[in-house]
Structure formats: C-alpha cells, structure tokens
Enzyme design. Structure first.
Site, mmCIF file in Angstrom:
data_model
loop_
_atom_site.group_PDB
_atom_site.id
_atom_site.type_symbol
_atom_site.label_atom_id
_atom_site.label_comp_id
_atom_site.label_asym_id
_atom_site.label_seq_id
_atom_site.Cartn_x
_atom_site.Cartn_y
_atom_site.Cartn_z
ATOM 1 N N HIS A 108 33.679 1.851 -19.976
ATOM 2 C CA HIS A 108 34.827 1.222 -20.650
ATOM 3 C C HIS A 108 35.987 1.033 -19.660
ATOM 4 O O HIS A 108 36.744 1.966 -19.411
ATOM 5 C CB HIS A 108 35.284 2.088 -21.835
ATOM 6 C CG HIS A 108 34.363 2.002 -23.004
ATOM 7 N ND1 HIS A 108 34.449 1.000 -23.946
ATOM 8 C CD2 HIS A 108 33.302 2.766 -23.364
ATOM 9 C CE1 HIS A 108 33.497 1.154 -24.843
ATOM 10 N NE2 HIS A 108 32.780 2.215 -24.518
ATOM 11 N N SER B 74 64.616 -4.156 -42.678
ATOM 12 C CA SER B 74 64.565 -2.724 -43.000
ATOM 13 C C SER B 74 65.243 -1.881 -41.929
ATOM 14 O O SER B 74 65.553 -0.719 -42.149
ATOM 15 C CB SER B 74 63.107 -2.277 -43.118
ATOM 16 O OG SER B 74 62.480 -2.353 -41.842
ATOM 17 N N GLY C 39 63.527 -1.343 -39.224
ATOM 18 C CA GLY C 39 62.361 -0.972 -38.423
ATOM 19 C C GLY C 39 62.164 -1.967 -37.286
ATOM 20 O O GLY C 39 62.816 -3.017 -37.235
ATOM 21 N N GLU D 66 38.680 -0.529 -20.157
ATOM 22 C CA GLU D 66 39.974 -0.640 -20.842
ATOM 23 C C GLU D 66 40.673 0.700 -21.022
ATOM 24 O O GLU D 66 41.876 0.753 -21.277
ATOM 25 C CB GLU D 66 39.795 -1.330 -22.204
ATOM 26 C CG GLU D 66 39.047 -0.536 -23.255
ATOM 27 C CD GLU D 66 37.522 -0.657 -23.181
ATOM 28 O OE1 GLU D 66 36.868 -0.369 -24.200
ATOM 29 O OE2 GLU D 66 36.974 -1.019 -22.110
ATOM 30 N N CYS E 215 29.892 -2.217 -22.273
ATOM 31 C CA CYS E 215 29.096 -1.233 -23.008
ATOM 32 C C CYS E 215 28.092 -1.946 -23.926
ATOM 33 O O CYS E 215 27.149 -2.565 -23.447
ATOM 34 C CB CYS E 215 30.016 -0.268 -23.763
ATOM 35 S SG CYS E 215 29.184 1.279 -24.203
#
Length: 525
Positions: free
Chosen positions: A181, A235, A237, A183, A86
C-alpha cells in the site's frame, strides 16, 4: 476566465479497501484532481470522465473467488496508464493472463522489497541498499492472496522472500502493479511512487491548489446562481464556515446566513460566530436565539437517538421559518463535502460500507422551490481546511477538534437541561484551555467533557456537598474508526480536575475515560 483545474484527472476505482479515500487524498496532495468511483463502472462512464490515468484500489475480497470484483475490461484498453494496488494488482494480473492463488500465510505489516529491474515507477527511489547495491524499499503489506505468475508481457520489478511479485510492470503500456500500500505512511517512499505515477507517467500538471480551487469555486458559484439570492445555515463548524466565505467572495450581500443558536453550543460560541462572520468579515447574518425552543422540545427525553432526531427536526423547523421570511431566495447552500457524496453514493448502490447516515440541512418547505449550491462537494476535509486558511479564517477555528452536530445534546447524558448545559460548557472550556496551555491540544485528536446525570458527595471547606460528576475524554486516532484513549500526564489531569471542581459550582467530581474504540465509541451517546 479561470484555469481548468480539472483538465488532468485521475480515476480511482474502489474495490472496498479501508485505505481507498486515502489514495484519493494523496493524489490531491500532489496537486491533481481525482474522483473515486465504484469498481463496476461502464466503458461510457470512463470515456466521459476522460482520465489521464487509472488507479485500481485494494479491497477485502479474494480474486480467486468466482464472483469477486473485476476491473472493467476497458480500463486496459483506454490507452492510459494504470496502477494496481494490492487487490488492484491481483485483478490486473488475473485479467491480463497472469495467475493469483490464495495463501495460507497472510502478509500483514512491514516488509522490505528488493528492486530487481529498472522501472519508471521506482527509478532512483530507495530506502536502503543490499550488500550488492540493489535498492530496498520499506513497505506496508496487507494481503492474503498473491500473484504467482505475472502476465507474459510484464516484468518483475521487485520481490520479497514470501512475495515473488511485489511490483510488476509493463513499461510499454504503462501498467504497474504493487502488492503493498503506497498510500499509507508506513510505506516510506509511497508518496514518491504515487507522484512518479501521477505526475511523470500520467503527465498530470499540479493544478489542484487551494488558490486555484477558490478561483474555480467562485467562478462556478457565479455561473450557477447569477444575481439570485442564496441562503445558508451557518453553524460555525468548518464546512459551513468555509462555504459561507466562498459564497461571500462570489456573491457578497446576495448571501444570507442563518445562525440558529440552539443553546447546545460551546462556551461563548454564538458570540464568536457573530463577531467573526458578522462584524469582522461583514457577512449578512440572521441570528436566531432558539435555546428555549430546543430545550423544551428535549424535555423528558433520555434516548440518545431520539434526542438527535428532535434536535435535527427543530433545527429544520427554525431554519424553514427564517427562510420563509426572506424574499426571493432561489438557492440553498450546503457544506456537503466529498466523503458525504461518496457515502451517499455507497448507500444508494449498497456497495461500500456506510458507517452513518449523514445529515445536512434537509426538509425545506415544499412551497420553497430552491436549487442546491454545494461548493465543497469535490473536497476532502483537509482540503476544506486549507481553503479556509487561504480565505482568511483563523487556524484555531479550522483545526479545532470535531464537535457533534447535536452539540451538547449528546454530551449531556440522558435528559438535557439548561442547568446541565451551563455546567458542562464551563467545565469543557477549562479542559480545552488547559490542553492549549500545556501544548497538548494538537497532540490529541479529540478532547471534550461529558456531563453525567449522577450526584456524588464532595467536601468543600468544612461542609459536605452533593453535586454532579463530569468525565473528561481525550483520544488519539488517525481515522476516527478506531481510537486509543490519550495518556495525558497525571499532573495535568489533576490540574484540570482541581480547576473544574473549584471554579464550576455544581460539580463535585471529575473522572477520566480510559476506554478505547472499539469497544466504546468516542462520544458517549
């Protein structure tokens, strides 16, 4: 000696497209290491990185403007393949002698490009054929300017009715430009084009795999810390959990994890973290019950930003106190991941659009001179999850919905009290349990419950009650930048509401949030 998984590498120069990180993730998915840098790098930096190929990203600027970004000239002199996407194609065309013009017509959305000339980039790749047998590709366009003349040593590979140069190529120099694009998933063969560029044209081997990334990380941790002791704030996480598992594999008992239970976690979360990492995986964990300390610090505070700051400050205080109790700890480990690194670099240079400030454990006491260990700092979130699976962490933990750093501190609106957190925990657990039972949990991007500090009249049996209100929130999103509210079935919502009101004494009303982002944010605070 572990294999050099960084041997083949792609450099992506970022011109500001919202899709640039997606380009990097796609290259990684192809098994090839890549890094994302701001467009204005120096020749010395590129030489030092020694890329196997260079990708020029899209961007919001116009190449027709005088001060718009340009690729460093060395990109075209380095002797490696270059792929302009692009805006990247437009600046390539302009810098190499072609011409770009602003256009009154923006081309945004699906387009079909017709392949006119054979090229290594798209050979054998097609979605359909024209009546006379020419390949057609379904692609996603998003541009205003367009190339109106390509450099003299390039050929037109593909075009559309409104875009005469949809793909251009100089096969000898291995320079390629696409106006769409590749991707994004809307470009159906985009991944194959990227694979063709990265694997075939740049000749990169697929060395970037979860198992090899783990071997590399373990070797690098051992080399960095030797026999020293390391501390990590765990944590529960994804990032801190995978960091803990990598460090445990690398240095075993020389790792001490500090788990601060702030009283703002999900139902039974503290017990689950201790069971999994302490009992099951055998990590060395210090469990710090600190609910009272956090709640007393939050008492009387209604402002969301102030609550975040208080939770962050108290966490650092508690973590520091525990760190000082440990003898001879030389290193602090953090679960920093690659998007954090990109964001901090962007905020330092002012080049990219920083969405939020990112906070990992900070503010260690000055008397603690510690080095930093960040084994995930090259990885995107999806890569961290794959590595977690490879290390034996459960799928449900790695792929559960995002949970904010301040926890229930920002899901209880206004002042945070223990009573509110306890009610919210139970209501939220019911919502999540029902989503899993109905096979809806993985179909929404994020779901949670919010406690509203308002009372509402209800009727239970023959009596009236005056109790609290909670809101259910579920959204669908690809990137969390924008989101739609999830259209959950009415009978499902009815079932969740019934269970919460009947099983959680203290809640009399359940509502469902149907706000999109924008204008609303996903979290309420």
């Amino acid at each position: 000696m572990t294999e050099n998984i960084h041997k083949h590498r792609i450099l992506i120069l970022d011109f500001g497209s919202q899709y640039t990180q997606l380009v990097a993730r796609r290259v990684r998915e192809l098994g090839v290491y890549c890094e994302l840098w701001a467009w204005d790098v120096t020749e010395a930096q590129i030489r030092d990185f020694n890329p196997s190929g260079i990708i020029l990203s899209g961007g919001p600027e116009s190449t027709t403007e005088e001060n718009s970004p340009r690729a460093p000239q060395y990109v075209f002199e380095a002797g490696v393949p270059v792929f302009g996407v692009c805006y990247g194609m437009q600046t390539m065309a302009m810098q190499l002698g072609g011409h770009v013009e602003g256009s009154n017509e923006r081309e945004f959305g699906y387009a079909q490009v017709e392949v006119l000339t054979d090229s290594a980039l798209v050979r054998g790749i097609e979605d359909s054929l024209t009546a006379d047998g020419k390949p057609l590709l379904d692609v996603w366009m998003s541009h205003g300017d367009k190339v109106t003349a390509i450099p003299s040593d390039f050929v037109t590979v593909a075009s559309t009715e409104s875009c005469p140069f949809a793909i251009m190529a100089n096969e000898e120099k291995r320079f390629y430009g696409v106006q769409f694009h590749p991707e994004v998933t809307h470009t159906r063969q985009g991944m194959r084009m990227l694979e063709r560029f990265v694997r075939d044209i740049c000749q990169c081997e697929a060395l970037w795999t979860p198992a090899k990334i783990i071997d590399d990380a373990v070797a690098r941790i051992r080399e960095q810390v030797g026999d020293d002791k390391v501390i990590l704030g765990l944590s529960g996480g994804v990032d801190s959990s995978v960091t803990a598992m990598l460090l445990h594999r690398a240095i075993g008992k020389n790792l001490t994890c500090v788990f601060v239970d702030n009283g703002l976690l999900r139902l039974n979360e503290a017990e689950q973290v201790m069971d999994m990492f302490g009992d099951h995986f055998g990590l060395n964990i210090v469990h710090v019950p600190a609910e009272d300390r956090f709640l007393s610090a939050l008492a009387g505070e209604n402002d969301p930003e102030a609550k975040r700051k208080i939770i962050g400050r108290v966490f650092v205080e508690v973590f520091d106190e525990e760190a000082l109790k440990l003898e001879d700890v030389k290193w602090l480990a953090q679960g920093t991941i690659y998007p954090d690194v990109i964001e901090s670099a962007a905020s330092a240079t002012g080049k990219a659009h920083v969405i939020k400030s990112h906070h990992n454990v900070g503010g260690l006491p000055k008397e603690m001179k510690m080095g930093l260990v960040e084994p995930l700092k090259e990885l995107f979130k999806d890569e961290v999850r794959k590595i977690g699976l490879e290390l034996g962490l459960p799928y449900d933990m790695l792929y559960r919905h995002p949970f904010p750093g301040p926890g229930l501190g920002v899901r209880v609106l206004g002042e945070v009290k223990k009573e509110y957190c306890d009610l919210l925990r139970r209501a939220d657990a019911i919502f999540i349990e029902e989503l899993r039972k109905a096979d809806l949990y993985d179909k929404v991007s994020q779901a949670f419950t919010v406690f509203l500090p308002v009372r509402s009249v209800g009727v239970m049996g023959d009596g009236r009650k005056y109790d609290w209100v909670v809101s259910l929130r579920a959204v669908e999103t690809i990137d969390f930048m924008t989101a739609h509210w999830a259209h959950l079935p009415y009978d499902f919502l009815g079932r969740v509401s019934n269970r919460i009101i009947n099983e959680v004494n203290g809640i009399s009303r359940v509502v469902y949030d149907i706000s999109g982002k924008p204008p609303a944010t996903i979290e309420w605070e």
